[in-house]
Design an enzyme around this catalytic site. Structure first.
Site, PDB file in Angstrom:
ATOM      1  N   LYS A   6      71.640 -39.978 -69.321  1.00  9.39           N
ATOM      2  CA  LYS A   6      72.291 -39.764 -70.664  1.00  9.39           C
ATOM      3  C   LYS A   6      72.404 -40.903 -71.615  1.00  9.39           C
ATOM      4  O   LYS A   6      72.263 -40.847 -72.770  1.00  9.39           O
ATOM      5  CB  LYS A   6      73.986 -39.475 -70.088  1.00  9.39           C
ATOM      6  CG  LYS A   6      74.173 -38.116 -69.457  1.00  9.39           C
ATOM      7  CD  LYS A   6      75.356 -38.177 -68.984  1.00  9.39           C
ATOM      8  CE  LYS A   6      75.696 -36.857 -68.422  1.00  9.39           C
ATOM      9  NZ  LYS A   6      77.070 -36.217 -67.889  1.00  9.39           N
TER      10      LYS A   6
ATOM     11  N   ASP B 282      80.954 -33.783 -72.757  1.00 19.35           N
ATOM     12  CA  ASP B 282      81.773 -33.968 -71.754  1.00 19.35           C
ATOM     13  C   ASP B 282      83.202 -34.540 -72.080  1.00 19.35           C
ATOM     14  O   ASP B 282      84.053 -34.107 -71.286  1.00 19.35           O
ATOM     15  CB  ASP B 282      81.147 -35.406 -70.711  1.00 19.35           C
ATOM     16  CG  ASP B 282      80.129 -34.825 -69.845  1.00 19.35           C
ATOM     17  OD1 ASP B 282      79.827 -33.457 -69.592  1.00 19.35           O
ATOM     18  OD2 ASP B 282      79.247 -35.675 -69.706  1.00 19.35           O
TER      19      ASP B 282
HETATM   20  P1  NAP Z   1      77.051 -43.018 -62.921  1.00 19.66           P
HETATM   21  O1  NAP Z   1      77.043 -43.367 -64.415  1.00 19.66           O
HETATM   22  O2  NAP Z   1      76.020 -43.509 -62.093  1.00 19.66           O
HETATM   23  O3  NAP Z   1      78.410 -43.836 -62.494  1.00 19.66           O
HETATM   24  C1  NAP Z   1      78.921 -43.753 -61.174  1.00 19.66           C
HETATM   25  C2  NAP Z   1      80.238 -44.677 -60.770  1.00 19.66           C
HETATM   26  O4  NAP Z   1      80.665 -44.152 -59.675  1.00 19.66           O
HETATM   27  C3  NAP Z   1      80.106 -46.256 -60.803  1.00 19.66           C
HETATM   28  O5  NAP Z   1      81.157 -46.782 -61.325  1.00 19.66           O
HETATM   29  C4  NAP Z   1      79.709 -46.613 -59.434  1.00 19.66           C
HETATM   30  O6  NAP Z   1      80.131 -47.826 -59.190  1.00 19.66           O
HETATM   31  C5  NAP Z   1      80.624 -45.657 -58.647  1.00 19.66           C
HETATM   32  N1  NAP Z   1      80.078 -45.176 -57.591  1.00 19.66           N
HETATM   33  C6  NAP Z   1      78.969 -44.634 -57.078  1.00 19.66           C
HETATM   34  N2  NAP Z   1      78.904 -44.464 -55.682  1.00 19.66           N
HETATM   35  C7  NAP Z   1      80.365 -44.937 -55.139  1.00 19.66           C
HETATM   36  C8  NAP Z   1      80.483 -45.201 -54.058  1.00 19.66           C
HETATM   37  N3  NAP Z   1      79.868 -44.704 -52.828  1.00 19.66           N
HETATM   38  N4  NAP Z   1      81.766 -45.635 -53.741  1.00 19.66           N
HETATM   39  C9  NAP Z   1      82.640 -46.023 -54.821  1.00 19.66           C
HETATM   40  N5  NAP Z   1      82.077 -45.875 -56.092  1.00 19.66           N
HETATM   41  C10 NAP Z   1      80.749 -45.511 -56.283  1.00 19.66           C
HETATM   42  O7  NAP Z   1      77.569 -41.504 -62.832  1.00 19.66           O
HETATM   43  P2  NAP Z   1      78.434 -40.534 -63.900  1.00 19.66           P
HETATM   44  O8  NAP Z   1      77.354 -40.094 -64.885  1.00 19.66           O
HETATM   45  O9  NAP Z   1      79.506 -41.459 -64.351  1.00 19.66           O
HETATM   46  O10 NAP Z   1      78.942 -39.516 -62.963  1.00 19.66           O
HETATM   47  C11 NAP Z   1      79.695 -39.711 -61.852  1.00 19.66           C
HETATM   48  C12 NAP Z   1      80.267 -38.466 -61.295  1.00 19.66           C
HETATM   49  O11 NAP Z   1      81.129 -37.710 -62.182  1.00 19.66           O
HETATM   50  C13 NAP Z   1      79.205 -37.568 -60.665  1.00 19.66           C
HETATM   51  O12 NAP Z   1      79.453 -37.183 -59.499  1.00 19.66           O
HETATM   52  C14 NAP Z   1      78.865 -36.262 -61.544  1.00 19.66           C
HETATM   53  O13 NAP Z   1      78.653 -35.188 -61.106  1.00 19.66           O
HETATM   54  C15 NAP Z   1      80.386 -36.371 -62.204  1.00 19.66           C
HETATM   55  N6  NAP Z   1      80.591 -35.724 -63.387  1.00 19.66           N
HETATM   56  C16 NAP Z   1      80.929 -34.652 -63.433  1.00 19.66           C
HETATM   57  C17 NAP Z   1      81.097 -33.710 -64.793  1.00 19.66           C
HETATM   58  C18 NAP Z   1      81.771 -32.394 -64.788  1.00 19.66           C
HETATM   59  O14 NAP Z   1      81.502 -31.649 -65.846  1.00 19.66           O
HETATM   60  N7  NAP Z   1      82.519 -32.217 -63.674  1.00 19.66           N
HETATM   61  C19 NAP Z   1      80.472 -34.391 -66.041  1.00 19.66           C
HETATM   62  C20 NAP Z   1      79.940 -35.754 -65.796  1.00 19.66           C
HETATM   63  C21 NAP Z   1      79.970 -36.383 -64.655  1.00 19.66           C
HETATM   64  P3  NAP Z   1      79.208 -49.083 -59.338  1.00 19.66           P
HETATM   65  O15 NAP Z   1      79.370 -49.219 -60.781  1.00 19.66           O
HETATM   66  O16 NAP Z   1      79.904 -50.213 -58.423  1.00 19.66           O
HETATM   67  O17 NAP Z   1      77.700 -48.667 -58.746  1.00 19.66           O
END
Ligand code: NAP
Length: 259
Positions: free
Chosen positions: A60, A96
């Protein structure tokens, strides 16, 4: 086209192909697994084909950096989940934000003055903040397992957001608790222990699974209003379809394709 890595689990092809069929548009939406090193080649091929589509993890931010033009909301997020070509130029948007906003409205009703505990500080968290900015008088406490990332994200939204060092501080007075980490995606673990949820707080998990996440199910059983990420996925897809074709998709057809 969906660009991501991995993409095999995605519901986006089913959603968009249902909308395309219902609209009688002779196009097919495909998921393309693109490793980061292959992103530029994939975007070049899409430019030659005048392609449009969505972007998911981990591309993204990289796609936002490669767009010739960004909508205001995509610039605010620093991330693109929806793109198209206009006069040969790559244009990026972020639906989003609207997807989260629409689903949060259904979950909590009046959002003005909300006190949000935001768990996680990645790309999805930025989209949540961009939506909450529009709510009026709302405040967000950001908790992330690595504090520097929460600090950096909060510094981009200084009017509404503060980083906090522990979950207890994030949850103090929260009226809405939002999980933007992948915790609970593959097992039944909870991003926030149920016992810590403030009385009456609504629970919004951006993660979605076939039968809700355990956190959402159990929070609801404990008396909280709760929603998983399926509604947001649906709404961001409907908004993307509008951007590409300038009309509303058949929402019933899309909804049926998800179940
Ligand atoms: P991202 O940019 O990779 O960010 C992930 C975040 O989660 C970071 O803050 C990371 O912390 C934290 N994290 C990862 N693994 C963790 C763990 N085991 N314990 C605690 N914190 C953890 O990902 P993203 O794009 O923001 O997406 C995050 C989630 O939202 C995904 O599951 C995605 O599928 C979901 N999502 C859903 C939608 C929807 O339409 N429903 C849309 C967008 C995203 P660190 O910085 O410490 O690594």
């Amino acid at each position: 086209m969906l660009l991501g890595h991995p993409v095999a689990h995605s519901k986006s092809p089913a959603l968009h192909n249902a909308a395309l069929r219902a609209a009688g548009i002779p196009l097919v939406y495909e998921a393309l697994d693109v490793e980061p090193a292959a992103l530029d080649d994939a975007l070049s091929a899409l430019a030659r084909a005048n392609g449009a589509g969505n972007v998911t993890i981990p591309h993204k931010e990289a796609v936002a950096a490669r767009c010739a033009r960004l909508t205001d909301i995509a610039r605010r997020c620093g991330a693109v989940n929806t793109f198209w070509h206009d006069d040969g130029e790559l244009v990026g948007d972020n639906t989003d934000v609207g997807g989260f906003d629409a689903t949060a409205r259904l979950l909590v009703g009046e959002r003005r003055g909300a006190r949000v505990a935001l768990i996680g500080a990645g790309g999805a968290a930025a989209a949540v903040l961009a939506a909450v900015e529009g709510w009026g008088n709302a405040q967000v406490s950001i908790y992330n397992r690595h504090m520097p990332r929460a600090m950096l994200l909060a510094s981009r939204f200084p009017q509404i957001a503060s980083p906090v060092a522990d979950l207890t501080s994030a949850l103090r007075d929260a009226t809405l608790v939002v999980n933007t980490t992948p915790v609970g995606m593959r097992d039944s673990s909870h991003p926030v222990p149920l016992a810590m949820l403030p009385h009456g707080a609504a629970v919004f998990d951006l993660v979605y699974r076939a039968d809700e996440t355990a956190w959402v199910r159990e929070a609801r059983q404990a008396g909280h209003r709760a929603a998983d990420g399926e509604g947001m996925l649906f709404e961001q897809a409907a908004l993307a379809f509008q951007r590409w074709f300038g009309r509303e998709p058949d929402r019933n057809a899309m909804w049926k394709s998800m179940h």
